[in-house]
Design an enzyme around this catalytic site. Structure first.
Site, PDB file in Angstrom:
ATOM      1  N   ILE A 188       0.842  -1.200   0.000  1.00 18.92           N
ATOM      2  CA  ILE A 188       0.000   0.000   0.000  1.00 18.92           C
ATOM      3  C   ILE A 188       0.876   1.248   0.000  1.00 18.92           C
ATOM      4  O   ILE A 188       1.787   1.364   0.822  1.00 18.92           O
ATOM      5  CB  ILE A 188      -0.909   0.029   1.257  1.00 18.92           C
ATOM      6  CG1 ILE A 188      -1.748  -1.247   1.345  1.00 18.92           C
ATOM      7  CG2 ILE A 188      -1.800   1.269   1.266  1.00 18.92           C
ATOM      8  CD1 ILE A 188      -2.408  -1.466   2.704  1.00 18.92           C
ATOM      9  N   CYS A 189       0.587   2.177  -0.905  1.00 13.89           N
ATOM     10  CA  CYS A 189       1.296   3.450  -0.939  1.00 13.89           C
ATOM     11  C   CYS A 189       0.405   4.492  -0.263  1.00 13.89           C
ATOM     12  O   CYS A 189      -0.559   4.982  -0.849  1.00 13.89           O
ATOM     13  CB  CYS A 189       1.586   3.851  -2.386  1.00 13.89           C
ATOM     14  SG  CYS A 189       2.507   5.393  -2.521  1.00 13.89           S
TER      15      CYS A 189
END
Length: 194
Positions: free
Chosen positions: A87-88
């Site tokens: 996840i960014c």
């Protein structure tokens, strides 16, 4: 050193309003440094109706260091790796604050599903599709949600039956399937490893 008292308190906070938020956090085992988060897909998005599992690992410095989170449910989104589930999201990196909790972090991940940031992608292919062919992006995201994030009750009964036929006790099968969001393969792995 992880502040286990705080983690216990956070788990209680999550379970207190699960009906309202739909957000659930459960320990994977006795070691509460390894958790599973569950978030519902936001309404009005291609993820609506899906239930998404997130693997959570608490570093030794928690809550002064951010939890490590990654999707275990496959999801088609510019800021989530379609391969690894990474996840960014800034609060899971340099914008983390000890004032944040597991629940607020999961709410932020859920908000990210509603508001992709294609200019800061985790998955460049998905981001390009989002920017250049939005309708195809929506269709693909919906398809992935239907395929990977929806568990029909009939499917659950079939999975329970299949695992019980392998010789596992039904109650254990049900609790293990529940812990892994209905993922039959992960549940079987866990059942086989004891």
């Amino acid at each position: 050193m992880i502040d286990f008292a705080r983690v216990q308190k956070e788990l209680q906070e999550c379970s207190r309003d699960i009906e309202e938020s739909g957000i659930k956090v459960t320990p994977k085992s006795e070691n509460i440094a390894r958790l599973t988060g569950t978030i519902p897909g936001p309404m009005g998005t291609p993820y609506e109706g899906g239930t998404f599992q997130i693997d959570i690992s608490l570093p030794d410095g928690y809550p002064f260091e951010p939890p490590k989170m990654q999707f275990t449910t496959k999801v088609w989104h510019p800021n989530i790796s379609s391969q690894s589930g990474a996840i960014c999201l800034d609060i899971l990196k340099d914008q983390w604050s000890p004032a944040l909790t597991l629940k607020t972090a999961l709410l932020s991940v859920q908000a990210l599903l509603s508001a992709p940031q294609p200019d800061d992608p985790q998955d460049a292919v998905v981001a390009q599709q989002y920017l250049k062919d939005y309708q195809t992006f929506v269709g693909t995201a919906r398809y992935w949600t239907e395929t990977f994030a929806k568990i029909s009750s009939l499917g659950v009964e079939e999975k329970v039956q299949k695992l019980v036929e392998m010789g596992f006790p039904e109650a254990l099968v049900r609790s293990t399937l529940d812990a892994f969001g209905g993922d039959e393969n992960l549940a079987l792995e866990k059942l086989c490893s004891g």
